[in-house]
Design an enzyme around this catalytic site. Structure first.
Site, short mmCIF file in Angstrom:
data_model
loop_
_atom_site.label_atom_id
_atom_site.label_comp_id
_atom_site.label_asym_id
_atom_site.label_seq_id
_atom_site.Cartn_x
_atom_site.Cartn_y
_atom_site.Cartn_z
N HIS A 5 0.86 -1.24 0.10
CA HIS A 5 0.01 -0.27 0.05
C HIS A 5 0.81 1.35 -0.10
O HIS A 5 0.47 2.20 -0.33
CB HIS A 5 -0.84 -0.06 1.08
CG HIS A 5 -2.10 -0.89 0.90
ND1 HIS A 5 -1.89 -2.27 1.23
CD2 HIS A 5 -3.43 -0.54 0.31
CE1 HIS A 5 -3.18 -2.80 0.92
NE2 HIS A 5 -4.07 -2.06 0.67
N GLY A 6 2.29 1.14 0.16
CA GLY A 6 3.21 2.31 0.10
C GLY A 6 4.18 2.00 0.87
O GLY A 6 4.39 1.38 1.70
#
Lengths: 488, 381
Positions: free
Chosen positions: A322-323
């Protein structure tokens, strides 16, 4: 380009649809491929090359894997699967994680490596996962290689799901790439789905996102407890309606052109456990990790220790997917821990306690959103302190009540819209109006078609038209229309 | 069969909405300027290979078609109406007040507090310097709160924003005794009267009149009674800047001029040392959107007002546009009145004060302009 824009809805989409349906069947994939490249290049005129490279790599790898597999040279086939994974993961790693790694190395005294400061190519996490799934599927015998590079390119670049998912595994659309049939019914369902998605993103997500932005921008010690919970609730709704809105738009657009993508969200906030939540949230990501990481690692078949290890690996990866920063990693680990605990300790307890299990799930997910929302751990901690009354700003102030009153109607709509009830109620009302039997409707639902009586048609169309027109108004005066997935 | 009918209807709807809107928006004529939003709208971008690879062409094109979408103003209206239906207490930074009042909401986030601290310091030094030079009581400061701090009964519940009162208190407390002209009490006393526009961020001529009463008291002038003032309506069609933020007509404002018994009969106004007017007003603006510029011909670096007044001395008003309906009231008290706007004024103010033999100075801002002004360094030039 994003779907929720005047540019997409009133230029790109009509032009592409027109060309697509005028064209003979044989060249529809070509049109789709070119349209997708323009769609992508519109925002990323240079990075489109990386996507084409990834496409080319897996196109050739797919063919090679198949060739050696046919010859029975499994070792060589495996080698090419590994090669494909290395190339894709290197791409992803280079663009997404290099600065994160350098940044952390720089924390060691004496180390000073300059950051690359590359912009992340939009959608790279989605399309690299798709191309990898293709090569692996061929190796496993779950799919045949796509000989036509245009068709394969159309699969990778397919604009409906390119930039924000769902992640479409190759074997779920392999047949549709060649032999799909566009029908009027599919087109109509697709339209309804697309328009609903636009409404979710533009009317619900953007609107409540403003509230979150306002609250999260406040300084330390200025956020009372109630405001902190109001803020994180706003974020929870923003990300859900934004993300599921995008998925709806993607699924709808796909359907208009004869593709049937799998569902990506299923009312996640009605879940009664974290386990259930993750079966309803971003389903395509969960199933990707399940079939390409969890199960290959042995899943739950090689004893308890290995199963816990496998769950841990999957959730570390889910987090960091997600990051590239610690908060996302932690967010993944956080859910991993609850999933393990539920599995071995209290899932049965939750099943027996209805109200408690709802509250429990929402609190854990909401606290999770605080982890997710800030990539600066310092701010995560500050915000969590505010949520649990440790910031010394009291329980509520005038501003809290003001915001609560201002967003009360919106919050009621959001709560209702995140449950299946409004849909059920609408069905009931229409049944009453048209005097139909429940069984008929359930049968219709199962077939994926909607009730076709005059009254219900008019009502549904009116509803969707109003949503779409008001969404257009919000896009014309678009002061706030963020794209949330630039880190994915 | 039923399903077929349903699908057909959906597809017709889709064609109407998506293809229909697309077609209309493509043939709709472009506009260069939006009066309602008071800004230049994006125009068709020029194509070049460089622009293409930098992505500038694409983002400009997107701005262009969004700005030029057909019936833009009506779409924005629809958005505002939706927000109202959702019971939002403020829309686009505007409170939906009672009695059709649209009141601007100012938040702390709009204020650069470091700059404000500096502005305060500059103002204090300015006041001290010129009080010494021109004499006690010759320099006055008037900071006027905006509607959101005065029309409290008209605000939605729990509305609070940037604390203008607190800021004014702080500034006044650090000024020498007798310099501040505090108009807050008199404005609040008359809060149920028409002292602020319903659709604009300015006070009305009536609001300015009450402030002038406070000014007279501070200066030791004779205080005119409301009955002595003649209010003449010049427009009842005014839709101001706050209206433009919403684009939704809930009410209209009327604009007035005021004359007092001592208002001189012959007035000549010169703006920026060039254009001359007989009188204080520019009628041309009354037929335009920006009607407030009727007063004193709007914002200028320097406005000079000469008249056959029986007053003495020369008043310099360092100001924002709140002064435009205040200055006319002072004409009977001075031979000459100058207005200087630091946002456009280049000459050192010290030189101006000497050269034009200024005898009295009034610093007049609304509290929000003062708190956000970045030109206050000019006080010390």
């Amino acid at each position: 380009m994003v779907f929720s824009s005047i540019l997409f809805m009133f230029r790109f989409l009509p032009i592409v649809l027109l060309l697509y349906f005028i064209a003979p069947k044989q060249i529809r994939n070509t049109i789709l491929f070119i349209a997708s490249l323009i769609f992508y290049a519109w925002g990323e005129p240079v990075y489109v090359v990386i996507m084409l490279f990834s496409t080319l790599v897996d196109y050739t790898h797919g063919l090679l894997v198949y060739k050696y597999k046919q010859k029975g040279e499994m070792k060589k086939a495996k080698l090419f699967v590994i090669s494909s994974m290395i190339i894709n993961l290197s791409l992803l790693g280079f663009f997404k994680y290099t600065d994160f790694i350098i940044g952390n190395l720089n924390l060691i005294p004496g180390v000073e490596i300059p950051l690359l400061e590359l912009a992340l190519p939009i959608g790279i996490s989605f399309y690299t996962f798709q191309t990898m799934s293709y090569t692996i599927d061929i190796y496993r015998g779950d799919a045949l290689p796509q000989k036509n590079i245009i068709s394969f390119g159309a699969y990778v670049a397919l604009f409906p799901q390119l930039i924000a998912g769902p992640i479409v595994a190759y074997n779920t659309v392999a047949e549709q790439l060649e032999g799909r049939k566009e029908t009027m019914d599919d087109f109509a369902t697709g339209v309804m789905r697309f328009m609903t998605g636009v409404g979710k993103k533009v009317l619900l997500a953007n609107n409540i996102g403003l509230l979150w932005d306002m609250i999260s921008a406040r300084g330390v010690g200025e956020v009372p407890v109630l405001m902190a919970w109001l803020g994180i609730t706003a974020f929870a709704f923003q990300i859900y309606f934004d993300f599921s809105g995008y998925s709806d738009m993607a699924i709808g657009l796909g359907k208009m052109m004869g593709f049937h993508f799998l569902e990506n969200f299923n009312y996640p906030y009605v879940s009664r456990s974290i386990t259930e939540f993750w079966r309803r949230w971003h389903i395509s990501l969960g199933s990707w990790f399940r079939s390409y990481v969890y199960i290959p690692l042995g899943g739950n078949r090689q004893g308890l220790k290995k199963q816990i290890r496998n769950i841990a690996v999957v959730w570390l990866l889910t987090g960091i997917w997600h990051g590239a920063s610690w908060n996302f990693l932690l967010w993944g680990v956080y859910f991993g821990v609850f999933l393990i605990l539920e599995k071995f300790l209290w899932l049965d307890f939750l099943k027996k306690h209805k109200i408690f299990s709802h509250v429990y799930t929402l609190v854990i997910v909401w606290v999770g959103w605080a982890l997710f929302a800030f990539d600066d751990m310092g701010r995560v901690i500050q915000y969590l302190k505010a949520m649990f009354g440790l910031s010394g700003a009291g329980f509520a102030n005038g501003e809290t009540w003001y915001l609560l009153i201002s967003y009360a109607v919106m919050l009621v709509i959001l709560v209702l819209a995140s449950t299946p009830y409004p849909r059920q109620w609408a069905m009931k009302v229409m049944n009453l109006l048209e005097g139909k039997k429940k069984a008929d409707n359930e049968a219709a639902e199962k077939k994926g078609i909607t009730l076709g009586g005059t009254v219900s048609t008019v009502l549904q169309l009116a509803f969707v038209a109003v949503v779409f027109v008001i969404s257009t108004a919000y896009l014309v005066d678009a002061t706030y229309n963020p794209f949330l997935y630039f880190r994915f | 069969m039923e399903n077929r009918k349903y699908s057909k209807s959906v597809i017709i709807l889709f064609l109407l909405l998506v293809f229909g809107f697309t077609a209309v928006s493509m043939v709709w004529p472009d506009r260069t300027f939006s009066e309602n939003e008071n800004r230049v709208l994006a125009s068709a971008p020029e194509f070049s290979v460089e622009n293409l690879f930098e992505g500038k062409f694409m983002s400009d094109y997107e701005k262009y078609i969004t700005d030029q979408f057909f019936l833009r103003d009506e779409w924005i209206q629809l958005k505002t109406m939706t927000e109202m239906a959702l019971n939002k207490q403020d829309i686009n930074g505007v409170y939906m007040g009672k009695d059709g009042y649209l009141i601007e909401r100012h938040e702390d986030s709009e204020i650069d507090f470091e700059m404000l601290a500096k502005s305060k310091e500059y103002l204090i030094q300015f006041v001290e310097r010129y009080t010494k030079r021109l004499g006690k009581d010759s320099v006055k400061v008037m900071l006027v709160p905006t509607a959101s701090e005065v029309l409290l009964d008209k605000l939605p519940p729990f509305a609070e924003g940037f604390d203008q009162n607190g800021m004014i208190d702080e500034v006044y407390a650090s000024l020498p005794e007798g310099v501040a002209v505090d108009v807050r009490d008199i404005l609040k006393e008359h809060a149920d009267e028409y002292i602020y526009y319903k659709t604009d961020h300015h006070w009305t001529s009536l609001g300015a009149f009450y402030a002038y009463q406070a000014y007279c008291e501070a200066k030791g002038f004779e205080v005119p009674a409301l009955e002595d003032a003649t209010f003449t309506e010049v427009s009842n069609e005014f839709l101001g800047t706050v209206y433009s933020k919403l684009n939704l007509e809930l009410s209209k404002d009327s604009m007035h001029t005021v004359t007092l018994p001592n208002t001189p009969s012959k007035i000549q106004m010169t703006v920026d040392m060039a254009e001359k007017f007989n009188g204080l007003y520019n009628d041309e603006y009354l037929s335009q959107k920006d009607k407030y510029s009727y007063y004193l011909d709007g914002n200028h670096a320097l406005t000079e007002i000469a008249s056959n007044s029986e007053g003495k001395g020369t008043l310099l008003i360092i100001k924002d546009s709140y002064s435009h309906c205040f200055a006319p009231l002072t004409l009977g008290d001075y031979q000459k009145v100058y207005l200087v706007d630091f946002r456009y004024f280049n000459m050192p103010i010290s030189q101006f004060i000497m050269q034009y033999r200024v005898t009295d100075i009034l610093v007049l801002y609304n509290a929000v302009t003062f708190a956000t002004d970045t030109h206050t360094g000019a006080f010390l030039r």
